[in-house]
Design a protein around this motif. Structure first.
Motif, PDB file in Angstrom:
ATOM      1  N   GLY A 123      12.831   9.163  28.865  1.00  0.00           N
ATOM      2  CA  GLY A 123      12.949   9.988  27.659  1.00  0.00           C
ATOM      3  C   GLY A 123      13.446   9.203  26.464  1.00  0.00           C
ATOM      4  N   VAL A 124      14.444   8.336  26.670  1.00  0.00           N
ATOM      5  CA  VAL A 124      14.960   7.508  25.571  1.00  0.00           C
ATOM      6  C   VAL A 124      13.855   6.623  25.006  1.00  0.00           C
ATOM      7  CG1 VAL A 124      16.519   5.628  24.994  1.00  0.00           C
ATOM      8  CG2 VAL A 124      17.350   7.533  26.374  1.00  0.00           C
ATOM      9  N   VAL A 125      13.098   5.982  25.872  1.00  0.00           N
ATOM     10  CA  VAL A 125      12.016   5.109  25.417  1.00  0.00           C
ATOM     11  C   VAL A 125      10.995   5.908  24.613  1.00  0.00           C
ATOM     12  CG1 VAL A 125      10.111   3.641  26.181  1.00  0.00           C
ATOM     13  CG2 VAL A 125      12.344   3.470  27.307  1.00  0.00           C
ATOM     14  N   VAL A 126      10.663   7.095  25.102  1.00  0.00           N
ATOM     15  CA  VAL A 126       9.708   7.946  24.381  1.00  0.00           C
ATOM     16  C   VAL A 126      10.268   8.332  23.012  1.00  0.00           C
ATOM     17  CG1 VAL A 126       8.571  10.200  24.373  1.00  0.00           C
ATOM     18  CG2 VAL A 126       8.611   8.824  26.462  1.00  0.00           C
ATOM     19  N   GLY A 127      11.552   8.694  22.953  1.00  0.00           N
ATOM     20  CA  GLY A 127      12.155   9.080  21.672  1.00  0.00           C
ATOM     21  C   GLY A 127      12.168   7.949  20.669  1.00  0.00           C
ATOM     22  N   VAL A 128      12.541   6.752  21.124  1.00  0.00           N
ATOM     23  CA  VAL A 128      12.528   5.596  20.220  1.00  0.00           C
ATOM     24  C   VAL A 128      11.116   5.329  19.721  1.00  0.00           C
ATOM     25  CG1 VAL A 128      12.890   3.110  20.075  1.00  0.00           C
ATOM     26  CG2 VAL A 128      14.583   4.553  21.244  1.00  0.00           C
ATOM     27  N   ALA A 129      10.141   5.404  20.625  1.00  0.00           N
ATOM     28  CA  ALA A 129       8.756   5.130  20.236  1.00  0.00           C
ATOM     29  C   ALA A 129       8.243   6.158  19.228  1.00  0.00           C
ATOM     30  CB  ALA A 129       7.868   5.122  21.477  1.00  0.00           C
ATOM     31  N   LEU A 130       8.651   7.419  19.399  1.00  0.00           N
ATOM     32  CA  LEU A 130       8.174   8.460  18.490  1.00  0.00           C
ATOM     33  C   LEU A 130       8.611   8.219  17.050  1.00  0.00           C
ATOM     34  CD1 LEU A 130       8.687  11.701  20.632  1.00  0.00           C
ATOM     35  CD2 LEU A 130       6.524  10.652  19.955  1.00  0.00           C
ATOM     36  N   THR A 131       9.767   7.606  16.837  1.00  0.00           N
ATOM     37  CA  THR A 131      10.259   7.394  15.473  1.00  0.00           C
ATOM     38  C   THR A 131       9.877   6.023  14.918  1.00  0.00           C
ATOM     39  OG1 THR A 131      12.370   6.724  16.462  1.00  0.00           O
ATOM     40  CG2 THR A 131      12.204   8.973  15.659  1.00  0.00           C
ATOM     41  N   ILE A 132       9.885   5.004  15.743  1.00  0.00           N
ATOM     42  CA  ILE A 132       9.656   3.647  15.240  1.00  0.00           C
ATOM     43  C   ILE A 132       8.181   3.289  15.176  1.00  0.00           C
ATOM     44  CG2 ILE A 132       9.999   1.200  15.794  1.00  0.00           C
ATOM     45  CD1 ILE A 132      12.781   1.803  16.628  1.00  0.00           C
ATOM     46  N   THR A 133       7.401   3.721  16.172  1.00  0.00           N
ATOM     47  CA  THR A 133       5.996   3.308  16.239  1.00  0.00           C
ATOM     48  C   THR A 133       5.190   3.696  15.005  1.00  0.00           C
ATOM     49  OG1 THR A 133       6.053   3.401  18.665  1.00  0.00           O
ATOM     50  CG2 THR A 133       3.883   3.435  17.607  1.00  0.00           C
ATOM     51  N   PRO A 134       5.261   4.943  14.502  1.00  0.00           N
ATOM     52  CA  PRO A 134       4.457   5.262  13.306  1.00  0.00           C
ATOM     53  C   PRO A 134       4.777   4.360  12.115  1.00  0.00           C
ATOM     54  CG  PRO A 134       5.313   7.263  14.320  1.00  0.00           C
ATOM     55  CD  PRO A 134       5.991   6.125  15.002  1.00  0.00           C
TER      56      PRO A 134
END
Length: 579
Positions: A251-262
């Motif tokens: 979940g943490v990895v998904v959350g970080v990716a959701l904000t940083i990746t875009p």
């Protein structure tokens, strides 16, 4: 306020440990007490104090930065606030960070300013509204987090600390101001979290997203999310929830990716990833290369500044009490997540804020929430003592009176200083008048589509003159940084000036405040220039900049001075250029 509205007063240490016979929830209170605090009606005393705190934050923001009345900037670092607004305008106009302009902050601050300017059709007041909204959200989430944790009245005392101290660090339109609601959200999450709940994926996604947002404001803002993560990991390990830990990490990895990746994808499609890495990471590695003695001094000055309006005794007492409850507890009792979080958070934020080794007070705005939480813990202990010594009806009256006295003592100095400052200086300072005069001159003596160079740190001249910068170096600190600036960097700067050929150059170095005198005068070449003038130099004159000074001397002439600080205007010569 009736006694049932603040049940923490009936127990000496109920908020820190779970009694062995309590329910399985590891939040700050056993389940019945926690629900009582969370769902108890908000009293008139609470509403009055909450509204007073919010009104004070709005007032001090307006006094320091009266953007709804006057188009100007004001903060603990006005030069940075003005630059972020200009960067937001450039991004809103389609320009790409790190390519169209040089800066060493991650890009979220530019996107926030672009959004705020869109709300106001380009007016500064839009940024002011978003800034105030960030403070209001911070206070609201802090209150929601602290009310079931330390009790309603103690939460008000902690909230008062935060509200009246905002003016000390004045993080108006600075990254520190926008990260406060992110930290408050992380704090709210940990006060609602338990490792014994079945679903941990959502909490992992949430804290990961908050960590990504904090990082995209500035890398050393990840303190609160990191401490929340550490608290959650320890809680899962202590309760032997290993399988849940794996789900939580995902979940943490998904959350970080959701904000940083875009954001990274956006920069990548605009060919800005390499300059992003070079400016945000390579430059900051040089910028933060301070000695340990400088960092220690910075930490001391920051703590002293942020606690100037409320005695440091309150949060330090709260920290010691929290540590004692964590280490000394009844047999079979389990330490709660919020207790561990409170003990770890303050030292982590002090360390992160002191990493650059610089005594800029807005760097320490991240200490306000930890100080507020610990102040609330100390107040809760005082109220518990009163409850044990007095009858319920007497305790009701005394703890409310104590809260009013403590809040009044904390608030009297900032209110007095603000009123005296308003009487002596008014709403408009000398710098605002100087920027207005300079922008008016530029608009009158250059065409709308022409470029402009401001030598100094005065991005608000570009903003209010409505002229785009002649170079990507909106401010020249990159070319003055030891171990970073070199001849190729300066050569690129001079080449950009030759290509854009700005009709005017503004020397914005005369008459500025000592804290803003970060750039050498354009009037003459001074190879010995440095800032600060004593101790370790943060910026020095780069030898290659001699080419820039020669170019200005051969291609421009000083034609006028404007404003109370007498900034110098250079106009481009009409004859052949000296190479």
């Amino acid at each position: 306020m009736r006694h049932r509205d603040d049940r923490s007063l009936s127990f000496p240490v109920p908020i820190f440990v779970r009694r062995p016979d309590a329910a399985s929830d590891l939040l700050s209170l056993a389940a019945p007490e926690r629900r009582a605090h969370r769902h108890a009606p908000v009293t008139g005393f609470e509403w009055a104090m909450l509204l007073a705190g919010l009104a004070w934050v709005i007032t001090v923001t307006f006094v320091r930065w009266p953007a709804p009345l006057y188009a100007q900037f004001g903060s603990n670092s006005t030069i940075d606030a003005a630059f972020f607004a200009l960067a937001g305008r450039l991004v809103r106009g389609g320009h790409v960070p790190y390519v169209a302009f040089w800066d060493h902050k991650p890009p979220l601050i530019y996107l926030i300013n672009a959004f705020a300017l869109s709300l106001s059709s380009g007016g500064v007041w839009g940024i002011w509204v978003v800034t105030v909204a960030a403070f209001a959200a911070t206070l609201g989430m802090a209150w929601r987090a602290w009310r079931p944790t330390v009790g309603p009245t103690a939460a008000i005392v902690g909230l008062t600390w935060v509200a009246v101290s905002v003016g000390l660090v004045a993080p108006f339109n600075l990254t520190e101001g926008y990260v406060l609601p992110v930290h408050a959200a992380a704090m709210l999450l940990v006060t609602r979290w338990s490792p014994l709940r079945r679903r941990v994926f959502v909490s992992g996604v949430t804290i990961g997203a908050l960590a990504g947002l904090a990082f995209m404001l500035r890398p050393n803002f990840v303190g609160a999310p990191a401490v929340v993560m550490a608290t959650m990991v320890i809680g899962l390990l202590v309760t032997r929830q290993v399988r849940k830990l794996a789900v939580w990490v995902i979940g943490v990895v998904v959350g970080v990716a959701l904000t940083i990746t875009p954001i990274l994808v956006w920069l990548g499609t605009q060919h800005a990833l390499r300059p992003f890495v070079e400016q945000v990471f390579a430059y900051n590695a040089t910028y933060a290369a301070a000695s340990w003695s400088a960092r220690a001094r910075s930490a001391f000055e920051g703590v002293a500044a942020t606690s100037a309006y409320g005695t440091l005794l309150l949060p330090i007492s709260g920290w010691v009490l929290a540590l004692r409850r964590l280490l000394v507890r009844r047999r079979g009792a389990t330490p709660t997540p919020v207790l561990l979080f409170a003990v770890l958070w303050l030292p982590v934020e002090i360390a992160f804020a002191a990493v650059p080794g610089r005594t800029y007070m807005h760097y320490f705005a991240t200490l306000l929430l930890p100080f507020g939480l610990l102040t609330g813990i100390a107040a809760c202990e005082v109220f518990a003592i009163i409850a044990r010594l007095a009858a319920p009806t007497v305790a009701d009256r005394w703890h409310r009176h104590v809260a009013l006295v403590v809040c009044g003592v904390i608030a009297v100095v900032p209110i007095g200083r603000t009123l005296i400052g308003l009487r002596d200086s008014g709403l408009r300072g000398e710098r605002a008048e100087q920027v207005d005069a300079t922008a008016h001159y530029v608009r009158a003596h250059s065409t709308r589509g022409s470029r402009l160079l401001v030598w100094g740190h005065a991005a608000d001249v570009y903003f209010f003159a409505d002229r785009e910068p002649a170079s990507r170096f909106v401010y020249p600190l990159a070319m003055l940084t030891p171990r970073y600036a070199d001849s190729s960097l300066v050569a690129g700067f001079v080449n950009e000036l030759r290509a854009s050929a700005p009709p005017l150059i503004v020397d914005a170095t005369p008459g500025v405040a000592k804290s803003d005198a970060l750039v050498p005068s354009l009037g003459s070449w001074n190879p010995r220039w440095r800032y600060p003038t004593s101790g370790v130099a943060w910026w020095t004159m780069t030898p290659a900049l001699r080419a820039f000074y020669d170019y200005v001397a051969s291609s421009y002439a000083a034609v006028d001075v404007v404003g109370p600080q007498r900034w110098v205007i250079y106009a481009r010569r009409t004859g052949p250029e000296m190479r």
